[in-house]
Each structure stands twice: as C-alpha cells, then as structure tokens.
Design a protein around this motif. Structure first.
Motif, PDB file in Angstrom:
ATOM      1  N   THR A  26       0.832  -1.197   0.000  1.00 21.52           N
ATOM      2  CA  THR A  26       0.000   0.000   0.000  1.00 21.52           C
ATOM      3  C   THR A  26       0.870   1.252   0.000  1.00 21.52           C
ATOM      4  OG1 THR A  26      -1.681  -1.196   1.234  1.00 21.52           O
ATOM      5  CG2 THR A  26      -1.895   1.187   1.154  1.00 21.52           C
ATOM      6  N   ALA A  77      -5.449   9.094   4.984  1.00 17.91           N
ATOM      7  CA  ALA A  77      -6.811   8.690   4.638  1.00 17.91           C
ATOM      8  C   ALA A  77      -6.810   7.827   3.376  1.00 17.91           C
ATOM      9  CB  ALA A  77      -7.686   9.918   4.447  1.00 17.91           C
ATOM     10  N   GLU A  78      -6.012   8.219   2.389  1.00 19.92           N
ATOM     11  CA  GLU A  78      -5.922   7.429   1.155  1.00 19.92           C
ATOM     12  C   GLU A  78      -5.269   6.085   1.428  1.00 19.92           C
ATOM     13  OE1 GLU A  78      -4.979   9.646  -2.602  1.00 19.92           O
ATOM     14  OE2 GLU A  78      -4.243  11.096  -1.122  1.00 19.92           O
ATOM     15  N   LEU A  80      -5.281   4.298   4.153  1.00 17.41           N
ATOM     16  CA  LEU A  80      -6.193   3.376   4.829  1.00 17.41           C
ATOM     17  C   LEU A  80      -7.256   2.826   3.877  1.00 17.41           C
ATOM     18  CD1 LEU A  80      -6.587   5.247   8.228  1.00 17.41           C
ATOM     19  CD2 LEU A  80      -5.275   3.170   7.792  1.00 17.41           C
ATOM     20  N   GLU A  81      -7.690   3.651   2.956  1.00 12.35           N
ATOM     21  CA  GLU A  81      -8.681   3.192   1.974  1.00 12.35           C
ATOM     22  C   GLU A  81      -8.078   2.134   1.066  1.00 12.35           C
ATOM     23  OE1 GLU A  81     -11.383   4.978  -1.714  1.00 12.35           O
ATOM     24  OE2 GLU A  81     -10.405   6.361  -0.296  1.00 12.35           O
ATOM     25  N   PHE A  82      -6.876   2.382   0.556  1.00 14.43           N
ATOM     26  CA  PHE A  82      -6.205   1.408  -0.307  1.00 14.43           C
ATOM     27  C   PHE A  82      -5.886   0.125   0.469  1.00 14.43           C
ATOM     28  CE2 PHE A  82      -4.394   5.130  -2.923  1.00 14.43           C
ATOM     29  CZ  PHE A  82      -5.447   5.072  -3.813  1.00 14.43           C
ATOM     30  N   TYR A  83      -5.420   0.305   1.704  1.00 13.14           N
ATOM     31  CA  TYR A  83      -5.026  -0.856   2.506  1.00 13.14           C
ATOM     32  C   TYR A  83      -6.216  -1.765   2.791  1.00 13.14           C
ATOM     33  CZ  TYR A  83      -3.466  -3.626   6.501  1.00 13.14           C
ATOM     34  OH  TYR A  83      -3.182  -4.666   7.351  1.00 13.14           O
ATOM     35  N   GLU A  84      -7.343  -1.190   3.139  1.00  9.50           N
ATOM     36  CA  GLU A  84      -8.519  -2.004   3.446  1.00  9.50           C
ATOM     37  C   GLU A  84      -8.910  -2.885   2.267  1.00  9.50           C
ATOM     38  OE1 GLU A  84     -12.996  -1.657   5.363  1.00  9.50           O
ATOM     39  OE2 GLU A  84     -11.848   0.158   4.955  1.00  9.50           O
ATOM     40  N   ALA A  85      -8.739  -2.363   1.056  1.00  4.27           N
ATOM     41  CA  ALA A  85      -9.123  -3.117  -0.141  1.00  4.27           C
ATOM     42  C   ALA A  85      -8.227  -4.338  -0.372  1.00  4.27           C
ATOM     43  CB  ALA A  85      -9.086  -2.199  -1.361  1.00  4.27           C
ATOM     44  N   LEU A 121     -10.604  -2.423  11.085  1.00  2.00           N
ATOM     45  CA  LEU A 121      -9.626  -3.107  10.244  1.00  2.00           C
ATOM     46  C   LEU A 121      -9.145  -4.401  10.889  1.00  2.00           C
ATOM     47  CD1 LEU A 121      -7.462  -0.171   8.819  1.00  2.00           C
ATOM     48  CD2 LEU A 121      -9.214  -1.508   7.634  1.00  2.00           C
TER      49      LEU A 121
END
Length: 224
Positions: A26, A77-78, A80-85, A121
């Motif tokens: 990420t 913020a970006e 965490l969004e990429f990581y969650e995916a 998460l």
C-alpha cells in the motif's frame, strides 16, 4: 486456577499476523503515484510496527520526499482506503499461530486481541484470516478512551472478555506491547519475529519466543 479462567491477549501486526507485505504494498502504491521509488519489503519491514502514519512518514522519507504534517494527514486517509481493499492479499498468520490459538481455546483460556490498528480493520483482517471467532474481544485504537502503551487499554480488553487481570498474559512484538503490559501490571511474552526496531529483547519482556510452538510453555510458566 482461580474462579475465572486465565486470559491471553494478543497484539496483531507483527505478533499474530505478518501484515508487512500488504502494508508495504500500500505504501508503494502511493510512492509510485508520486513518482517516487518503491521500498523493498526487507527495507520497509521495520517501518511497520509504529502504525500507518509512521509507516507513511518513514517510507516517504526513505524515498527522499519527507512529508509535512498536513500532507501526511491527507495521505493517511488514502492509505487506509487502499489498505482495506487489499488487507489480506499477502498477509498470513505466523507459523504455528492458529495451532496455538486452538490449544489455548481448548484449554479454556479467554482469548482477546488488543491492537493499535483500528478495531474495524482488525476485525476485517482476522475474519479474512479465518480466526476472528477464536477471540472473545477484538479491541483497537478507538475501542476505548486509551490505547497502548496505556495499560488501561489492556485492562479494558481483559475486562471485555470477563477475565481476571491477575490471571492474564500479554503477547506482543514491540516496546509498546511490553510497556502496556508493564503499565497494566501484567506479564508479557514477546515474539522476536515481529517488527520491533531495535530488537524487542531490548525491552526485557518476561519471556521471549521465536515460534508460536513455544508460547504454551512460556504463558503457563508466567501464570503459575
């Protein structure tokens, strides 16, 4: 044993699961987008243990582009969004972890997770890894008013599973975990295969193990 069964509380990143591959992937997604060189997993692995923001800051600094506070907040913020995916694309439990969880569960221990990852998460990752149902509580950085190394985060986690703080052991891989246990008045087992830099032995945990197969004896010895 006392009336209540003993409790064993685990950290997540670097303790139960090797999350570095997905976290570093990420980071590299964001570095490449900024036309910066990606970091090798071997180089960036020690960046992982202090949380997502620290990983970003250390990763960008290593790539030659230190982040200011505002830019770090925007990228977090970006990130965490990429990581969650992709939270469990390459992440795996460490060898022997699932077998060890089963042994403690079968022996009647109360199992819990106390992590500085967000609870959402942590829940998502452990479900993807197929072990969420082993734990009576999965507590993250926002679950309580305090987070590690504050001992109240560990004590609150023990309380959430109905455990007795006098019959509880913390298992972690970092100074933060050792300090949380000390602050809670609980013994601590450290794993030496996590992300601590310097080595976690520096912080003098009560026991140090190199494989989950050693955890039963280490925890049992501390609870005697």
């Amino acid at each position: 044993m006392t009336e209540r069964a003993p409790t064993i509380v685990f950290d997540l990143d670097g303790t139960l699961a090797d999350t570095a591959p997905d976290l570093v992937a990420t980071l590299n997604t964001l570095l490449l987008r900024e036309n910066l060189p990606p970091q090798r997993i071997e180089t960036a692995r020690p960046f992982v243990g202090a949380g997502a923001r620290a990983l970003l800051e250390r990763g960008f600094a290593a790539a030659g582009a230190p982040l200011g506070e505002m830019r770090a907040s925007e990228l977090l913020a970006e990130f965490l969004e990429f990581y969650e995916a992709q939270i469990a694309d390459e992440t795996r439990l460490f060898p022997g972890a699932e077998r060890s969880l089963d042994r403690f569960q079968e022996a009647g221990f109360r199992l819990a997770v106390c992590t500085n990852k967000t609870e959402r998460l942590a829940q998502r990752l452990l479900k993807r890894l197929g072990v969420a149902d082993r734990f009576g509580a999965i507590c993250g950085r926002e679950t309580f008013a305090h987070m590690k190394p504050d001992g109240r985060a560990l004590l609150s986690t023990i309380g959430r599973v109905g455990g007795d703080p006098a019959r509880a052991v913390m298992v972690g891989d970092s100074q933060t975990d050792v300090a949380a246990a000390r602050n809670a008045g609980a013994p601590v087992v450290a794993v030496d295969f996590g992300y601590s830099d310097p080595p976690v032995a520096t912080f003098r945990p009560d026991r140090l193990i190199s494989h989950f197969d050693e955890l039963w004896d280490a925890a049992a010895g501390l609870l005697r």
